[in-house]
Design a protein around this motif. Sequence first.
Motif, mmCIF file in Angstrom:
data_model
loop_
_atom_site.group_PDB
_atom_site.id
_atom_site.type_symbol
_atom_site.label_atom_id
_atom_site.label_comp_id
_atom_site.label_asym_id
_atom_site.label_seq_id
_atom_site.Cartn_x
_atom_site.Cartn_y
_atom_site.Cartn_z
ATOM 1 N N ARG A 83 0.819 -1.210 0.000
ATOM 2 C CA ARG A 83 0.000 0.000 0.000
ATOM 3 C C ARG A 83 0.851 1.258 0.000
ATOM 4 O O ARG A 83 0.354 2.360 0.191
ATOM 5 N N ALA A 96 -5.700 -3.302 -5.339
ATOM 6 C CA ALA A 96 -6.233 -3.628 -4.017
ATOM 7 C C ALA A 96 -7.744 -3.855 -4.077
ATOM 8 O O ALA A 96 -8.267 -4.796 -3.475
ATOM 9 N N GLU A 97 -8.437 -2.997 -4.810
ATOM 10 C CA GLU A 97 -9.890 -3.161 -4.963
ATOM 11 C C GLU A 97 -10.207 -4.477 -5.660
ATOM 12 O O GLU A 97 -11.144 -5.180 -5.267
ATOM 13 N N GLN A 100 -9.701 -7.369 -3.143
ATOM 14 C CA GLN A 100 -10.772 -7.427 -2.153
ATOM 15 C C GLN A 100 -12.070 -7.949 -2.771
ATOM 16 O O GLN A 100 -12.769 -8.755 -2.163
ATOM 17 N N THR A 101 -12.372 -7.511 -3.972
ATOM 18 C CA THR A 101 -13.580 -7.970 -4.653
ATOM 19 C C THR A 101 -13.492 -9.465 -4.966
ATOM 20 O O THR A 101 -14.438 -10.217 -4.721
ATOM 21 N N ILE A 105 -13.477 -10.078 0.757
ATOM 22 C CA ILE A 105 -13.104 -9.660 2.115
ATOM 23 C C ILE A 105 -12.411 -8.309 2.065
ATOM 24 O O ILE A 105 -11.994 -7.850 1.003
ATOM 25 N N ASN A 106 -12.273 -7.698 3.231
ATOM 26 C CA ASN A 106 -11.536 -6.448 3.385
ATOM 27 C C ASN A 106 -10.181 -6.751 4.010
ATOM 28 O O ASN A 106 -9.875 -7.891 4.344
ATOM 29 N N TRP A 107 -9.414 -5.692 4.231
ATOM 30 C CA TRP A 107 -8.098 -5.826 4.875
ATOM 31 C C TRP A 107 -8.246 -6.491 6.236
ATOM 32 O O TRP A 107 -9.215 -6.278 6.949
ATOM 33 N N GLU A 109 -8.843 -9.451 7.052
ATOM 34 C CA GLU A 109 -9.891 -10.466 7.176
ATOM 35 C C GLU A 109 -9.436 -11.761 6.505
ATOM 36 O O GLU A 109 -8.498 -11.770 5.708
ATOM 37 N N THR A 111 -10.985 -15.241 4.428
ATOM 38 C CA THR A 111 -12.144 -15.741 3.697
ATOM 39 C C THR A 111 -12.909 -16.736 4.566
ATOM 40 O O THR A 111 -12.329 -17.389 5.446
ATOM 41 N N LEU A 118 -6.036 -11.591 4.019
ATOM 42 C CA LEU A 118 -5.585 -10.445 3.219
ATOM 43 C C LEU A 118 -5.067 -9.356 4.136
ATOM 44 O O LEU A 118 -5.792 -8.877 5.011
#
Length: 156
Positions: A83, A96-97, A100-101, A105-107, A109, A111, A118
Amino acid sequence: MALQSQDIEKETTAIVDRHEHREGSLLPILLDVQMQFGYIPEVALRHIAERLNITRADVHGTVSFYHDFRSQPGGRHVLKVCRAEACQSMGGEKLAEDVQTALGINWDETTSDGKVTLLPVFCLGLCSCAPAAMLDGKLHGRLDKANILALIEEMK
């Protein structure tokens, strides 16, 4: 099978016994605990504080300060996406998007199937090959949507 708190304490005691005589023993202890369990369980955190005669807040502060320590179990695979500025300037935000997609999941987190955790990192030292990521300790550079999605497919 989940470990019982007495098993965690027993393992943590053995780890503390190996390191407590060293100056600055907290980091080596935490590293070994994470290596043993894959994360720093709350039971271990409390036990370490008690054994080293420091506050739980001190141990927790150390765990939360260093991004490689986890307080929850991680996935079988760990994907770290850079980042930092060099990666951002080369399309890192879009990458990054996309990650996540694709993972849903988000940062910080994991699965729902427990396969992938991630994590954001702030420089992998691969600035000349930006954007970059690290999968299970292996660096990958010059990433775009196609090759990051290929890495994700390999993990599945």
